[in-house]
Write an enzyme that holds these catalytic residues in place. Structure first.
Site, PDB file in Angstrom:
ATOM      1  N   ASP A   1      -3.419   5.697  47.146  1.00 56.20           N
ATOM      2  CA  ASP A   1      -3.119   6.236  45.818  1.00 56.20           C
ATOM      3  C   ASP A   1      -3.634   7.649  45.633  1.00 56.20           C
ATOM      4  O   ASP A   1      -3.397   8.264  44.602  1.00 56.20           O
ATOM      5  CB  ASP A   1      -3.727   5.334  44.725  1.00 56.20           C
ATOM      6  CG  ASP A   1      -5.247   5.338  44.763  1.00 56.20           C
ATOM      7  OD1 ASP A   1      -5.805   5.011  45.835  1.00 56.20           O
ATOM      8  OD2 ASP A   1      -5.881   5.679  43.751  1.00 56.20           O
TER       9      ASP A   1
ATOM     10  N   ASP B   1      -9.094   0.357  46.640  1.00 59.00           N
ATOM     11  CA  ASP B   1      -9.198   0.690  45.217  1.00 59.00           C
ATOM     12  C   ASP B   1      -7.980   1.500  44.764  1.00 59.00           C
ATOM     13  O   ASP B   1      -7.713   2.566  45.300  1.00 59.00           O
ATOM     14  CB  ASP B   1     -10.454   1.530  44.947  1.00 59.00           C
ATOM     15  CG  ASP B   1     -11.733   0.722  45.068  1.00 59.00           C
ATOM     16  OD1 ASP B   1     -11.796  -0.356  44.450  1.00 59.00           O
ATOM     17  OD2 ASP B   1     -12.651   1.172  45.760  1.00 59.00           O
TER      18      ASP B   1
ATOM     19  N   ASP C   1      -5.258   1.445  51.732  1.00 60.06           N
ATOM     20  CA  ASP C   1      -6.409   1.725  50.886  1.00 60.06           C
ATOM     21  C   ASP C   1      -6.632   0.507  49.980  1.00 60.06           C
ATOM     22  O   ASP C   1      -5.725  -0.308  49.792  1.00 60.06           O
ATOM     23  CB  ASP C   1      -6.111   2.979  50.055  1.00 60.06           C
ATOM     24  CG  ASP C   1      -7.171   3.232  49.007  1.00 60.06           C
ATOM     25  OD1 ASP C   1      -8.355   3.298  49.384  1.00 60.06           O
ATOM     26  OD2 ASP C   1      -6.809   3.359  47.826  1.00 60.06           O
TER      27      ASP C   1
HETATM   28 MG   LIG Z   1      -7.754   4.415  46.332  1.00 55.34          MG
END
Ligand SMILES: [Mg+2]
Length: 251
Positions: free
Chosen positions: A206, A11, A9
């Site tokens: 995240d 961001d 991922d």
């Molecule tokens: Mg993310």
């Protein structure tokens, strides 16, 4: 360990807004040295792969445009598969330019579908246009349903899912298709195109509800990092404070 592909991922995992996540550059470099392929999978529909790769490179994080898989291009590809010619697109300028380059026409007053992504100039007039486009009965393709996305300094801002929510409230129905995580579509397409089995890959992110859920639905092992939305470890979920922890666990 027979890891061949790390699906990262962006961001909150590799960068936050314009800041690199500490250790990300070293971690990616070490994965590449170990012969692991890197792909960046982002729900962000705004940025174009070449621009994302350039941003990563400026941060010292190894990247090529072909390594960046975004939901904007994937949504346009899906619209083309569905035969759409002039969908109304709610999105940032990058997505609109990509649509024009891909041969989609200006929807004018007769859109044949609706594509929604992140749009930071979204307003009542655009909501009305999206409502009218949705009422024509054409398909609605959403890039993703993230309620928020992380920015610098731990701040979060409204995501494409917030725009989906506004349109869905007006229209009285949900999108016909959602491209981004937690749907496994992009991950399965990536494995297929690279000829890599699910158990030879890892999905790192995240957000348990999007990144990790997409990995689970694709049958790929998952790894949680705590540099973005999720701030604490989850019992039973493999993970580490940051990407360095992942690389160390593979050594
Ligand atoms: Mg993310």
């Amino acid at each position: 360990m027979s890891l061949r592909l790390a699906i990262l991922d962006l961001d909150g995992t590799v960068y936050r807004g314009s800041e690199p996540v500490e250790g990300a550059a070293e971690a990616v470099a070490r994965l590449l040295q170990s012969g692991v392929l890197i792909r960046y999978l982002t729900n962000n529909s705004a940025a174009r792969p070449a621009e994302v790769a350039a941003k990563l490179t400026r941060m010292g994080i190894p990247a090529e445009a072909e390594w960046v898989i975004g939901t904007g291009p994937a949504a346009l590809q899906r619209a083309a598969e569905l035969g759409l010619r002039r969908p109304l697109i709610v999105g940032e300028p990058g997505l609109l330019e990509s649509a024009a380059e891909a041969g989609f026409h200006d929807p004018g007053e007769t859109p044949d579908g609706l594509i929604t992504g992140i749009c930071r100039t979204f307003d009542y007039r655009m909501l009305d246009r999206a409502l009218q486009a949705g009422l024509t009965g054409g398909p609605w393709i959403a890039t993703n349903r993230d309620g928020t996305y992380p920015r610098e300094g731990g701040r979060v801002e409204p995501g494409a899912g917030a725009i989906v929510g506004a349109i869905a409230a007006a229209l009285g129905r949900e999108p016909d298709e959602v491209i981004g995580k937690p749907e496994p579509t992009l991950i399965l397409g990536l494995l297929n195109s690279l000829g890599i089995r699910p158990d030879e890959a890892i999905v790192v992110g995240d957000r348990p509800d999007t990144d990790l859920e997409a990995g689970r639905r694709a049958g790929v092992p998952t790894w949680l990092v705590l540099t973005g939305v999720q701030k604490s470890a989850i019992p039973g979920q493999p993970g580490s404070p940051d990407l360095i922890g992942l690389v160390d666990s593979l050594a």
